[in-house]
Design an enzyme around this catalytic site. Structure first.
Site, PDB file in Angstrom:
ATOM      1  N   SER A  55       1.691   3.045   2.174  1.00 30.51           N
ATOM      2  CA  SER A  55       1.582   2.287   0.928  1.00 30.51           C
ATOM      3  C   SER A  55       2.349   0.969   0.941  1.00 30.51           C
ATOM      4  CB  SER A  55       2.081   3.134  -0.250  1.00 30.51           C
ATOM      5  OG  SER A  55       3.463   3.420  -0.103  1.00 30.51           O
ATOM      6  N   LYS A  56       3.129   0.713   1.994  1.00 30.00           N
ATOM      7  CA  LYS A  56       3.902  -0.528   2.043  1.00 30.00           C
ATOM      8  C   LYS A  56       2.970  -1.735   2.185  1.00 30.00           C
ATOM      9  CE  LYS A  56       7.817   1.779   2.181  1.00 30.00           C
ATOM     10  NZ  LYS A  56       8.649   1.923   0.970  1.00 30.00           N
TER      11      LYS A  56
END
Length: 375
Positions: free
Chosen positions: A191-192
């Site tokens: 999700s970064k």
């Protein structure tokens, strides 16, 4: 309207499918799963992008923080100052290494570590400061580095949420966050802003000797096979994840701009309501890459808003619901509630709205209308 998601990795993948698949296929064709060519190519690409001398890939962002501290030869009992309002990994590694975590409050305006808190927390045992560039916003590195120089302290940047953000110094020069302190750690969790399709992380430094030591630590303390020169760990970025990251890195600035554009639209809609604190977004917006878009609900209705949004099918989350000083694992008699007024307020007010590269205007309007309707 497309289905709302907190992070829409599937839609992002569809746009770069050929590049990602080609990288994965290269690993399969060459059978170079550990320390293969793609790991070294990604490392070199990221060094060039960041303008840093050394990138050392590793297995995940938490390992990256731990290994960075191991490389600095910190000793059990040494004090390490960091923010109370952040994810537990930051303090977790300090405790794992038998160092002494010293938690301090954060600044209400940007939610990053309080400079006054740092100054008040310094003792003869203090050896390092770990600023977290929270939610993608650069911490005040000029001031933090000045404090560190004054007291002969290391600065370890926790850059897990802010890769690609720029920091503009007082002299007008710009550097990427993660390249300013003595060493930095980042995460490539999916999700970064720059995420792989599994776990991954990296350490950054401009210090040649420190980089050499860290390269040994990540590989069982070896520089030559079966010769263990330092105490190490097994923490390597595998070739498939490196291939995914190599394919995505050229898109990082575009991804960050998409996040900034979405954040600007959010704040324009929500910032007019007196019951909502929305991030102020400067014209260039290069100091904040919005890993999360976090607002504060000022009229006591945060928990009700959470339920309201969820009922409408709008994903949202609270980052973070419990201060680190109140967590069972890190509670300590040294801490007084009066020392954490900002953090204790934030945990009651913050809520994160969907933030990713694929948000469109229809989705943003639906989300902001729902927030305003309730608040």
């Amino acid at each position: 309207m497309r289905k709302l998601q907190m992070v829409d990795l599937k839609s992002q993948y569809e746009k770069i499918k050929e590049e990602v698949n080609a990288s994965i296929q290269e690993v399969l064709d060459t059978n170079t799963y550990i320390n293969g060519p793609l790991v070294h190519q990604f490392q070199a690409d990221l060094e060039k992008y960041l303008g840093v001398k050394h990138v050392i890939p590793c297995a995940n962002g938490t390992d990256a923080l731990q290994i960075a501290m191991m490389g600095l030869d910190l000793k059990p009992g040494d004090e390490v100052i960091t923010a109370d309002f952040t994810f537990a990994a930051t303090v977790e590694v300090i405790a794992l290494l038998q160092l002494t975590p010293v938690l301090v409050d954060v600044d209400m305006n940007n939610m990053n570590i309080s400079l006054d808190g740092i100054r008040k927390a310094i003792t003869p045992k203090t050896k390092a400061i770990v600023p977290v560039h929270l939610f993608g916003r650069a911490a005040n590195m000029d001031a933090i580095m000045e404090i560190a120089r004054e007291h002969n302290l290391y600065v370890i940047e926790d850059n897990a949420q802010a890769i690609g953000a720029d920091y503009t110094s007082k002299d007008g020069s710009k550097k990427k966050v993660g390249t300013i302190g003595h060493v930095a750690a980042t995460s490539f969790f999916p999700s970064k802003n720059l995420g792989c399709y599994g776990d991954g992380g990296a350490i950054f430094t401009n210090d040649d000797a420190l980089a050499h030591k860290i390269r040994g630590i990540v590989n069982h303390g070896m520089y030559e096979r079966y010769h263990h020169d330092v105490v190490g760990v097994n923490s390597r970025l595998d070739s498939m994840q490196a291939g995914v990251l190599k394919a995505k890195l050229p898109h990082l600035d575009t991804y960050n701009k998409a996040r900034q554009d979405a954040a600007r639209k959010y704040s324009l809609a929500l910032g007019v309501n007196p019951n909502i604190w929305a991030p102020t977004i400067c014209e260039s917006c290069d100091c904040h890459v919005f890993h999360q878009y976090v607002i504060r609900i000022l009229n006591g209705k945060r928990d009700g808003l959470l339920e309201h949004l969820q009922a409408k099918g709008i994903p949202c989350a609270i980052y973070y619901p419990i201060p680190l000083h109140s967590q069972k694992a890190y509670a300590d008699a040294r801490y007084n509630e009066a020392d954490f007024p900002v953090t204790n307020q934030l945990v009651k007010e913050v809520i994160a709205l969907p933030m990713h590269t694929e948000l469109d205007d229809e989705q943003i309007k639906f989300i902001t209308d729902a927030v305003l309707e309730y608040v």
